[in-house]
Design a protein around this motif. Structure first.
Motif, PDB file in Angstrom:
ATOM      1  N   THR A  54       5.311  18.819  26.504  1.00 47.37           N
ATOM      2  CA  THR A  54       5.363  19.996  27.370  1.00 47.37           C
ATOM      3  C   THR A  54       6.652  20.766  27.134  1.00 47.37           C
ATOM      4  O   THR A  54       7.642  20.234  26.622  1.00 47.37           O
ATOM      5  N   LEU A  55       6.631  22.024  27.540  1.00 49.88           N
ATOM      6  CA  LEU A  55       7.799  22.895  27.455  1.00 49.88           C
ATOM      7  C   LEU A  55       7.915  23.650  28.776  1.00 49.88           C
ATOM      8  O   LEU A  55       7.055  24.457  29.114  1.00 49.88           O
ATOM      9  N   GLU A  56       8.975  23.374  29.506  1.00 52.66           N
ATOM     10  CA  GLU A  56       9.173  24.019  30.804  1.00 52.66           C
ATOM     11  C   GLU A  56       9.849  25.374  30.615  1.00 52.66           C
ATOM     12  O   GLU A  56      10.751  25.527  29.788  1.00 52.66           O
ATOM     13  N   PHE A  57       9.406  26.370  31.398  1.00 43.87           N
ATOM     14  CA  PHE A  57      10.069  27.676  31.379  1.00 43.87           C
ATOM     15  C   PHE A  57       9.926  28.337  32.739  1.00 43.87           C
ATOM     16  O   PHE A  57       9.158  27.888  33.597  1.00 43.87           O
ATOM     17  N   ARG A  58      10.667  29.415  32.933  1.00 43.10           N
ATOM     18  CA  ARG A  58      10.617  30.203  34.168  1.00 43.10           C
ATOM     19  C   ARG A  58      10.276  31.644  33.815  1.00 43.10           C
ATOM     20  O   ARG A  58      10.773  32.180  32.823  1.00 43.10           O
ATOM     21  N   ASP A  59       9.456  32.287  34.647  1.00 46.01           N
ATOM     22  CA  ASP A  59       9.184  33.695  34.414  1.00 46.01           C
ATOM     23  C   ASP A  59      10.314  34.550  34.964  1.00 46.01           C
ATOM     24  O   ASP A  59      11.347  34.035  35.412  1.00 46.01           O
ATOM     25  N   PHE A  60      10.147  35.864  34.962  1.00 48.18           N
ATOM     26  CA  PHE A  60      11.233  36.773  35.328  1.00 48.18           C
ATOM     27  C   PHE A  60      11.586  36.711  36.815  1.00 48.18           C
ATOM     28  O   PHE A  60      12.626  37.214  37.227  1.00 48.18           O
ATOM     29  N   GLU A  61      10.720  36.069  37.621  1.00 48.67           N
ATOM     30  CA  GLU A  61      11.015  35.867  39.038  1.00 48.67           C
ATOM     31  C   GLU A  61      11.260  34.394  39.356  1.00 48.67           C
ATOM     32  O   GLU A  61      11.189  33.974  40.511  1.00 48.67           O
ATOM     33  N   THR A  62      11.544  33.617  38.317  1.00 49.34           N
ATOM     34  CA  THR A  62      11.878  32.187  38.349  1.00 49.34           C
ATOM     35  C   THR A  62      10.715  31.294  38.765  1.00 49.34           C
ATOM     36  O   THR A  62      10.931  30.153  39.163  1.00 49.34           O
ATOM     37  N   ASP A  85      12.688  32.265  23.221  1.00 50.12           N
ATOM     38  CA  ASP A  85      14.062  32.647  22.842  1.00 50.12           C
ATOM     39  C   ASP A  85      14.133  34.126  22.473  1.00 50.12           C
ATOM     40  O   ASP A  85      15.052  34.843  22.885  1.00 50.12           O
ATOM     41  N   ASP A  86      13.160  34.591  21.691  1.00 51.12           N
ATOM     42  CA  ASP A  86      13.160  35.987  21.248  1.00 51.12           C
ATOM     43  C   ASP A  86      13.083  36.962  22.422  1.00 51.12           C
ATOM     44  O   ASP A  86      13.654  38.057  22.365  1.00 51.12           O
ATOM     45  N   PHE A  87      12.388  36.554  23.482  1.00 46.65           N
ATOM     46  CA  PHE A  87      12.251  37.415  24.664  1.00 46.65           C
ATOM     47  C   PHE A  87      13.292  37.105  25.741  1.00 46.65           C
ATOM     48  O   PHE A  87      13.254  37.695  26.823  1.00 46.65           O
ATOM     49  N   GLY A  88      14.215  36.188  25.456  1.00 45.21           N
ATOM     50  CA  GLY A  88      15.261  35.872  26.414  1.00 45.21           C
ATOM     51  C   GLY A  88      14.767  35.163  27.657  1.00 45.21           C
ATOM     52  O   GLY A  88      15.339  35.321  28.744  1.00 45.21           O
ATOM     53  N   VAL A  89      13.716  34.352  27.505  1.00 43.11           N
ATOM     54  CA  VAL A  89      13.123  33.642  28.642  1.00 43.11           C
ATOM     55  C   VAL A  89      13.780  32.269  28.781  1.00 43.11           C
ATOM     56  O   VAL A  89      13.878  31.511  27.810  1.00 43.11           O
ATOM     57  N   ASN A  90      14.195  31.948  29.996  1.00 45.61           N
ATOM     58  CA  ASN A  90      14.831  30.663  30.278  1.00 45.61           C
ATOM     59  C   ASN A  90      13.826  29.517  30.112  1.00 45.61           C
ATOM     60  O   ASN A  90      12.746  29.543  30.699  1.00 45.61           O
ATOM     61  N   HIS A  91      14.177  28.519  29.295  1.00 46.28           N
ATOM     62  CA  HIS A  91      13.271  27.387  29.086  1.00 46.28           C
ATOM     63  C   HIS A  91      14.060  26.117  28.814  1.00 46.28           C
ATOM     64  O   HIS A  91      15.251  26.141  28.501  1.00 46.28           O
ATOM     65  N   GLY A  92      13.358  24.981  28.913  1.00 47.03           N
ATOM     66  CA  GLY A  92      13.952  23.691  28.623  1.00 47.03           C
ATOM     67  C   GLY A  92      13.621  23.246  27.207  1.00 47.03           C
ATOM     68  O   GLY A  92      13.271  24.055  26.338  1.00 47.03           O
ATOM     69  N   ASP A  93      13.739  21.939  26.972  1.00 45.96           N
ATOM     70  CA  ASP A  93      13.390  21.352  25.690  1.00 45.96           C
ATOM     71  C   ASP A  93      11.952  20.842  25.724  1.00 45.96           C
ATOM     72  O   ASP A  93      11.366  20.634  26.797  1.00 45.96           O
TER      73      ASP A  93
END
Length: 324
Positions: A115-123, A98-106
């Motif tokens: 687990t925690l799903e997220f996407r990097d800056f190129e998705t 959240d602090d870095f503005g990275v898209n993630h799930g719950d």
């Protein structure tokens, strides 16, 4: 003869500088080798991992500037997992992302682990996976200069997900050829799709799992930035790799034969759904040509490219990875 688990995962990026910033500053990984694609030395090949770049912790990227975005689909490595020490660590990562503005799930349970799903800056798609219930699986050693506290730091690779339209041929390769065994299944999060199958090798654990997903609703992947190029499995040594080469040849799979990558030795082949597999040795390792305390700080070239250093450096866009 068993494969020991996941050796590394290699993906695609269009922006080496942004890639370096994300994986070191946001995820807290160590850049363990700044080198070039040995098959195309005009572009970077960046390796991230734990403090020493141990096998099973390595996430690598080929830089192809101006590469089109990845189109997700079947015949692909559709997700990569990164291990963290505990369930509590996932709470830390929710806040950090959240602090870095990275898209993630719950935070959700997946195959018996949180687990925690997220996407990097190129998705590119990732899962952080807790080792809370895998206490006996050896983890990597987090870099002591990372901005992420050790108790929450990424310690290596977890399960790798393959997505195919029909799984039978891939299952035969995993089980009959490579020696994986079916461990479990869990429901797909997509409506009207089959359960995801969990296969494990070696001593098991999250760093030795392939999660095989069938999707009938997708086209074939178009590999681009944010996509994964291949997954490598761990062979103990060079003698064992040669035995694997014989076995792959006997199964009549077209393959690369023995390839010397200097930091490890390899074999490449494609399974029937078109996904590229590599079998790689645990050694010699990344401290072969650099002192451990200075890994990744300068451009490293294998001996067969060293005579071309001036030409290579003239082509590459400068990437400052020196220790601050």
């Amino acid at each position: 003869m068993n494969l020991k688990g996941i050796h590394h995962v290699s993906a695609m990026t269009a922006k080496a500088k942004e890639n370096y910033a994300f994986y070191t500053k946001v995820l807290g990984l160590r850049l363990i080798k700044k080198t070039v694609n040995q098959d195309n030395p005009s572009v970077y090949h960046l390796f991230y991992g734990d403090e020493q770049g141990n096998p099973g912790t390595e996430l690598t990227f080929f830089e192809i500037p101006h590469m089109a975005p990845n189109r997700e689909g079947v015949s692909s490595i559709s997700a990569t997992s990164l291990r963290v020490p505990s369930d509590k660590a996932l709470d830390y990562w929710v806040k950090r992302l959240d602090d870095f503005g990275v898209n993630h799930g719950d935070i959700t349970e997946r195959a018996g682990r949180l687990t925690l799903e997220f996407r990097d800056f190129e998705t590119q798609r990732f899962f952080l996976v807790s080792d809370e219930h895998d206490p006996f699986v050896k983890a990597g050693s987090p870099w002591d200069k990372s901005s992420v506290p050790t108790e929450f730091a990424i310690t290596g690779l977890g399960p790798v997900q393959l997505t195919v339209r029909r799984s039978e041929a891939t299952v035969r390769v995993l089980t009959d050829l490579l020696g994986f065994r079916l461990k479990d299944t869990y429901p797909s999060t997509f409506e009207n799709q089959p359960s995801i199958q969990v296969y494990e090798t070696g001593e098991g654990g999250s760093d030795a799992e392939i999660h095989l997903e069938e999707r009938t609703d997708l086209k074939v992947q178009r590999l681009g930035r944010g996509g994964v190029h291949h997954v490598a499995f761990r062979a103990d040594n060079e003698d064992e790799l040669h035995t694997w080469i014989e076995k792959i040849n006997e199964a009549r799979f077209q393959n690369s034969g023995f390839v010397d990558r200097y930091y490890f030795k390899s074999l490449y082949f494609r399974e029937p759904n078109g996904i590229l597999f590599e079998i790689a040795t645990d050694g010699p390792g990344f401290a072969t040509d650099e002192a451990l305390e200075h890994l990744g700080e300068s451009l490293a070239l294998p001996p067969f490219l060293e005579t071309k250093r001036a030409d290579i450096e003239a082509i590459l866009e400068p990437l400052d990875t020196s220790s601050k």
